[in-house]
Design an enzyme around this catalytic site. Sequence first.
Site: not given
Length: 585
Positions: A343, A319, A315-317
């Site tokens: 994500l 990812g 998720y976000c960083l």
Amino acid sequence: MVHSLMPEFEESEREALTADRLFNAGLGRYTQGLSPAAVSLATFDWAVHLATHPGKQFALMDEAMRNAMRYNAYVFSRMTGTCPEPCAKPWPGDDRFSAEQWQRFPYDVLEQGFLLTQQWWHSATTGNRGVTQHHEDVVNFLGRQVLDFYSPSNFLATNPEVLEETLSQGGANLVQGFANLLEDTERTISDRPPVGAEDWKVGENLAVTPGKVVYRNRIMELIQYQPTTKTVYPEPILICPAWIMKYYILDLRPGKSLIEYLVSKGHTVFVISWKNPGSEDRDLGMDTYRREGVMDALEAVTTIVPERKVHTVGYCLGGTLLMLAAATMARDGDDRLASLSLLAAQADFTEPGELELFIDESQVTFLEDMMWEKGYLDGAKMAGAFQLLRSKDLIYSRLIHDYLMGKRAPVIDLMAWNADTTRLPFRMHSEYLRDLFLNNDFVEDRYDVGGQPIHIGDIQVPTFAVGTEKDHIAPWRSVYKINRFLPRADVTFALTQGGHNAGIVTPPGHPRRIYRSLARRYGDPYVPSHVFLEKATEQQGSWWPEWEQWLRERSGSRVAPPSLGQSEGTYQPLTEAPGTYVLQS
């Protein structure tokens, strides 16, 4: 003689650097982390080019004169009792003047004056030949901040909604608003959470999905969740959230928890809970987070659930970090991944969204000096940057609602999570900003791990990526580029309504949500983002069920659930979820 002077020269250089850093760290407290040099360079670039373009100047003068004539005609018409067409309309998403009271004289006159000024400033700061795009964006942004401050909606005497409320309450709203201001100021000074956040407590009504911490090291705890079904899919799921957020955004509360949803569908779920770093963690770098975060967690998962590949989610960083790890594993022949789910996560940072306003060489150097003093970047500084990006919604709307109207909006779960800020280690954040954000080393094949470059195109595992339509942190078109960077992998992309957080935390049954998705198989031609909008299937509701089905289709037949951790060995249960790191402030 030259050699004897070298140590003294190097020492003076270090002292000068220390003095510079201390000065900038102190200056940053008053500029909210904005580099004065970066702002000055952008303003100078714009001003010089505007001064040397007489044609642009005449065009702006002409626009100003025409606006003045239109505005004067509008004012005269309103003073004589007629209702002419507005001179200007608010930009999409700006609802400051949507109330019926703003259509009455003289408030509509104030609104029109503000909107015409806003349009003129946009013309003045855009389309100046020779100005770099980054500098143009910065000057435009700074101007909008000044204009937004002076919006007639922000002041008692010029806001008809506030005046109406004040008359109806006899001024009680202003008394209550002043009390709200004093309370918020006291909480800010004493570093306490906003009013209402204390009603939400981690482990009580947030992050309550049952599980155990099965591993802990100096940067993370690994949580394994208790199964709720008699059988489970054999491939476990490992979730890597961003280290700029507490992991429980994905385990918000019952009925609104992605982790709870996956467990209820028969998946064995693990999640990384990052430590909130302090000054002692200043030298932790990106590779430390990859090795001791993703890889240590993966080793634990494959030990607890042996002989099974792992579905990984970032998720976000988180990812971005997961992609770095996956590319390294592909280079080294490590085939433990069953799939990759991303994500709101970027690999390419050439179009990073509005955060680009705060990132250039001058700004990064300034941030490094601020972080150098304490060894980390304070979460309050990041929150301040995000608030500036959406000042109308996050700053001025609160000023009006809380301090002029004298009301308090209830603090929902997502708001309480957002107030639970984290810090970023000096070295890691500096490496992220320089190597990934400024230089874009990862997708341009310059990012080294262990002294050798890694290549995002080496990743071949099935990938599911999610973008959100209103994401100002990871714009969906930037997230969509994963289709181009993974030519040898099957990629499914889903675009959902909502922003960076609300679009991801969208459980089934959420009203008014729409998403669209499109699968690209290995060998299929690349589909540009604008074509995706035409071809993708639009569906009502949450994207969660489609993603969960995608995971099921890439999993084996269901088996008995694994134990929580190991009865003996390295990964014995340590404590109940949500663990200890998530409670650090």
